[in-house]
Design a protein around this motif. Sequence first.
Motif, PDB file in Angstrom:
ATOM      1  N   GLU A  28       0.840  -1.207   0.000  1.00 50.79           N
ATOM      2  CA  GLU A  28       0.000   0.000   0.000  1.00 50.79           C
ATOM      3  C   GLU A  28       0.868   1.248   0.000  1.00 50.79           C
ATOM      4  N   LYS A  29       1.932   1.210   0.793  1.00 49.88           N
ATOM      5  CA  LYS A  29       2.809   2.370   0.924  1.00 49.88           C
ATOM      6  C   LYS A  29       3.596   2.623  -0.370  1.00 49.88           C
ATOM      7  N   ARG A  30       4.039   1.534  -1.020  1.00 43.26           N
ATOM      8  CA  ARG A  30       4.816   1.699  -2.255  1.00 43.26           C
ATOM      9  C   ARG A  30       3.946   2.277  -3.366  1.00 43.26           C
ATOM     10  N   GLY A  31       2.770   1.720  -3.577  1.00 36.63           N
ATOM     11  CA  GLY A  31       1.899   2.190  -4.651  1.00 36.63           C
ATOM     12  C   GLY A  31       2.424   1.847  -6.028  1.00 36.63           C
ATOM     13  N   ILE A  32       1.721   2.305  -7.067  1.00 37.70           N
ATOM     14  CA  ILE A  32       2.155   2.081  -8.449  1.00 37.70           C
ATOM     15  C   ILE A  32       2.122   3.408  -9.191  1.00 37.70           C
ATOM     16  N   LYS A  33       3.152   3.617 -10.016  1.00 34.60           N
ATOM     17  CA  LYS A  33       3.253   4.892 -10.730  1.00 34.60           C
ATOM     18  C   LYS A  33       2.380   4.891 -11.978  1.00 34.60           C
TER      19      LYS A  33
ATOM     20  N   GLU B 290       9.187   3.302 -12.300  1.00 33.16           N
ATOM     21  CA  GLU B 290      10.018   4.475 -12.040  1.00 33.16           C
ATOM     22  C   GLU B 290      11.233   4.452 -12.973  1.00 33.16           C
ATOM     23  N   GLU B 291      11.786   5.609 -13.265  1.00 34.36           N
ATOM     24  CA  GLU B 291      13.022   5.716 -14.057  1.00 34.36           C
ATOM     25  C   GLU B 291      14.096   4.796 -13.461  1.00 34.36           C
ATOM     26  N   GLY B 292      14.694   3.956 -14.293  1.00 33.46           N
ATOM     27  CA  GLY B 292      15.731   3.042 -13.799  1.00 33.46           C
ATOM     28  C   GLY B 292      15.188   1.715 -13.271  1.00 33.46           C
ATOM     29  N   TYR B 293      13.845   1.572 -13.329  1.00 30.98           N
ATOM     30  CA  TYR B 293      13.192   0.347 -12.841  1.00 30.98           C
ATOM     31  C   TYR B 293      12.350  -0.286 -13.952  1.00 30.98           C
TER      32      TYR B 293
ATOM     33  N   ARG C 100      17.895  -6.931  -0.291  1.00 29.34           N
ATOM     34  CA  ARG C 100      18.093  -5.488  -0.468  1.00 29.34           C
ATOM     35  C   ARG C 100      17.634  -4.936  -1.818  1.00 29.34           C
ATOM     36  N   PHE C 101      16.501  -5.455  -2.309  1.00 28.58           N
ATOM     37  CA  PHE C 101      15.933  -4.828  -3.501  1.00 28.58           C
ATOM     38  C   PHE C 101      15.276  -3.518  -3.068  1.00 28.58           C
ATOM     39  N   ASN C 102      15.270  -2.519  -3.961  1.00 31.07           N
ATOM     40  CA  ASN C 102      14.819  -1.190  -3.551  1.00 31.07           C
ATOM     41  C   ASN C 102      13.311  -1.069  -3.354  1.00 31.07           C
ATOM     42  N   ILE C 103      12.530  -1.683  -4.256  1.00 31.64           N
ATOM     43  CA  ILE C 103      11.074  -1.540  -4.127  1.00 31.64           C
ATOM     44  C   ILE C 103      10.447  -2.898  -3.839  1.00 31.64           C
ATOM     45  N   GLY C 104      10.187  -3.723  -4.875  1.00 34.44           N
ATOM     46  CA  GLY C 104       9.651  -5.063  -4.640  1.00 34.44           C
ATOM     47  C   GLY C 104       8.206  -5.239  -5.050  1.00 34.44           C
ATOM     48  N   LEU C 105       7.464  -6.018  -4.256  1.00 32.55           N
ATOM     49  CA  LEU C 105       6.070  -6.343  -4.568  1.00 32.55           C
ATOM     50  C   LEU C 105       5.193  -5.095  -4.461  1.00 32.55           C
ATOM     51  N   ILE C 106       4.391  -4.822  -5.510  1.00 34.10           N
ATOM     52  CA  ILE C 106       3.515  -3.648  -5.440  1.00 34.10           C
ATOM     53  C   ILE C 106       2.022  -3.962  -5.600  1.00 34.10           C
ATOM     54  N   LEU C 107       1.677  -5.042  -6.301  1.00 32.72           N
ATOM     55  CA  LEU C 107       0.250  -5.366  -6.450  1.00 32.72           C
ATOM     56  C   LEU C 107       0.011  -6.872  -6.467  1.00 32.72           C
ATOM     57  N   THR C 108      -1.201  -7.277  -6.062  1.00 36.07           N
ATOM     58  CA  THR C 108      -1.650  -8.665  -6.225  1.00 36.07           C
ATOM     59  C   THR C 108      -3.040  -8.645  -6.848  1.00 36.07           C
TER      60      THR C 108
ATOM     61  N   LYS D  63      16.524  -2.014 -12.764  1.00 40.16           N
ATOM     62  CA  LYS D  63      16.866  -2.642 -14.049  1.00 40.16           C
ATOM     63  C   LYS D  63      18.015  -3.636 -13.964  1.00 40.16           C
ATOM     64  N   GLU D  64      19.076  -3.237 -13.239  1.00 36.81           N
ATOM     65  CA  GLU D  64      20.304  -4.045 -13.215  1.00 36.81           C
ATOM     66  C   GLU D  64      20.081  -5.391 -12.554  1.00 36.81           C
ATOM     67  N   ARG D  65      19.020  -5.532 -11.772  1.00 39.21           N
ATOM     68  CA  ARG D  65      18.844  -6.773 -11.004  1.00 39.21           C
ATOM     69  C   ARG D  65      17.613  -7.563 -11.429  1.00 39.21           C
ATOM     70  N   ILE D  66      17.126  -7.278 -12.650  1.00 46.21           N
ATOM     71  CA  ILE D  66      15.898  -7.921 -13.126  1.00 46.21           C
ATOM     72  C   ILE D  66      15.993  -9.449 -13.157  1.00 46.21           C
ATOM     73  N   GLU D  67      17.065  -9.955 -13.739  1.00 47.49           N
ATOM     74  CA  GLU D  67      17.187 -11.410 -13.883  1.00 47.49           C
ATOM     75  C   GLU D  67      17.248 -12.104 -12.529  1.00 47.49           C
ATOM     76  N   GLU D  68      17.960 -11.489 -11.615  1.00 49.59           N
ATOM     77  CA  GLU D  68      18.089 -12.011 -10.254  1.00 49.59           C
ATOM     78  C   GLU D  68      16.715 -12.073  -9.577  1.00 49.59           C
ATOM     79  N   ALA D  69      15.960 -10.994  -9.704  1.00 47.41           N
ATOM     80  CA  ALA D  69      14.629 -10.938  -9.099  1.00 47.41           C
ATOM     81  C   ALA D  69      13.709 -11.976  -9.734  1.00 47.41           C
ATOM     82  N   LYS D  70      13.764 -12.065 -11.047  1.00 41.95           N
ATOM     83  CA  LYS D  70      12.925 -12.993 -11.792  1.00 41.95           C
ATOM     84  C   LYS D  70      13.095 -14.428 -11.296  1.00 41.95           C
ATOM     85  N   GLU D  71      14.340 -14.817 -11.062  1.00 42.44           N
ATOM     86  CA  GLU D  71      14.635 -16.154 -10.561  1.00 42.44           C
ATOM     87  C   GLU D  71      13.997 -16.387  -9.186  1.00 42.44           C
ATOM     88  N   ILE D  72      14.208 -15.430  -8.292  1.00 36.85           N
ATOM     89  CA  ILE D  72      13.673 -15.540  -6.935  1.00 36.85           C
ATOM     90  C   ILE D  72      12.146 -15.666  -6.971  1.00 36.85           C
ATOM     91  N   ILE D  73      11.516 -14.810  -7.751  1.00 35.76           N
ATOM     92  CA  ILE D  73      10.054 -14.767  -7.824  1.00 35.76           C
ATOM     93  C   ILE D  73       9.486 -16.081  -8.349  1.00 35.76           C
TER      94      ILE D  73
END
Length: 433
Positions: free
Chosen positions: A49-54, A200-203, A375-383, A394-404
Motif C-alpha cells: 500500500e505504501k509503495r503504490g504504483i506509478k 520508475e526511471e531506472g526500474y 536489499r531490492f529497492n522496491i519489490g512487490l507492489i500489487l496482487t 533494471k540491473e537486477r531484473i534477472e536475479e529478481a525474476k529467478e527468486i520470484i
Amino acid sequence: MKKNVIPKEGVYYIYSIYQQILPELLVRDLTKLFYDIEMPLIPCLYRMEKRGIKIDIQFFKQLTKELEKEIFSLQKEIYQLSGIVFNLNSPKQLAEVLFDRLKLPIPKGKERSTASEVLIELLPYSPIIEKILRYRELNKVLTTYLKPFPEMCDENQRLHTYFDQTKTSTGRLASLSPNLQNIPVRGELGQKIRKGFISEEGYLLISADYSQIELRILAHITEDENLIDVFLQDKDIHTTTAAKIFKVKEEEVKEDMRRFAKMVNYGLIYGMSDYGLAESLRLKKEEAKEFMENYLNSFPKVKEWREEVIRKAKEEGYTKTLFGRPRYFPALLSPNKTLYEQAKRQAINAPIQGSAADIIKKAMVEVDRKLIENRFNIGLILTIHDELLFEIEKERIEEAKEIIKETMENIYPLKVPLKVNIGIGKNWQEAHS
DNA sequence: GCGATCACG
DNA sequence: ACGTACGTGATCGCC
C-alpha cells in the motif's frame, strides 16, 4: 473506510480482542492459517500500500481528452438516431427509447434489460446499438479509471490502493479506493490503459502469474487421474478438454472448440449447470447437457468430488480450503430452492478459489521477505488474485525474476506442478505476458 | 441506500 | 415447474 487511519481508542482494544479470539482459533483449528498466513501478510500488504504504483499522468489526461471527444460525437449520433435527447446513463430512459420509441424486440427471458449481453442480440435491428455499446465502453473507462486516477496520485505520481483482508467470503483480498484489481486489460482500449501504469526511471515492472492455478488445485483436490495427467505432461488443459467433450483428437481441436472448453472448465469450478452452460455458450440445452456429461465422464473424480463436497458441507455446515480456511453455508438448509442451489455452487467453488488465495498469500509473504532480505529497492507492489506485480531496479531484473518464479512455483507443492509465467516491461501492458 | 451495469480474476 | 456460473468494487440513476 478511510485509509491509513486507526482510531486511537481502537488500539487499546486489540489485546482484549486477541484474548477473545484465541480460544476460538484453537477450537476451529485455525491457528496455522492465522499465524502462518494472515498475520505475516499484514506487514507485506502495508508495504504494498505504501509503495503504490506509478502512473503516467500526462498519458491519462491525453487519453481522457481523446475519449471525451469520441463520447461527445457518439452522444450526438445516438440522439439523432433516436430523435430525442435523454440521459444515456439511465438504463430506464434508454429502455424506453429502445423498446417503446424504436420498438426494438425484447429478447425472450430478458425483460427490458439494456445490459450489453442483450444489446448485442439487438445489433441487427438498428445502427444505434453499436453506438450505444461503444458509448458505454468509453464512458465506463473514462469515469471509473481515466478521470479519477490522476486526482488520486501522490506527489510522485503513484497510486495507493487499500487491501481489505477481511472482506471476502473465500479468502481473497479486496482492493479499494482505488480498486487496482479491475484495471481494464481486454481489447485495444484495455491494452492502451495498461500502458499508463509504469515503472520508475531506472526500474522495470515484473508480472508473475500462476497459470490456471484453480484448475491445478481442482486436479490436486479431486485426485482425478486424467486431470492430473494433463498437468504432469504440461499439456494445454483447454485443448484436452475440448478433445474429450467434442470426442475428437487433440490435433483436430479448433480455436472455437478450445474457447468452449475453456468455459466448460471454468463453469465446472463455478458449479455451473447444463442450463447455464447452454445460456453462456448459446447452445441448445441438449447439446450443453451432452458436453457436461462428456466432461464428467472424462474426469470422473471431479464428479465424485462435487457430490462429496456438498454432502460434507451439509453435514458439517462448512467447507475448508487446503489451509483450513472455512466458509459456512447456512443456506444449505434453506427451503428456498434458489438460495439452496446457489449455496451448493458456492460450496463447490469456495475450496478452490480459497485454496488459490491461500497459496498466493503464502507466496506473497515469502517473495516479499526474500526481496527485502536481498536489499531490492522496491519489490512487490500489487496482487491481482493469481498475478503478482513487482517493481525492480533494471540491473537486477534477472536475479529478481529467478527468486520470484522459484518461490511462487514451490511455495506449496501439489500433486501437479504450479506454473508461473513471467513478463517484464516498462509498463503493465508490456509486462503482462 | 439499492439496483443495474460493467471493469477484473 | 423452478432457476440456473464463483468472487469482487466503482459509478450512475433514482427513490
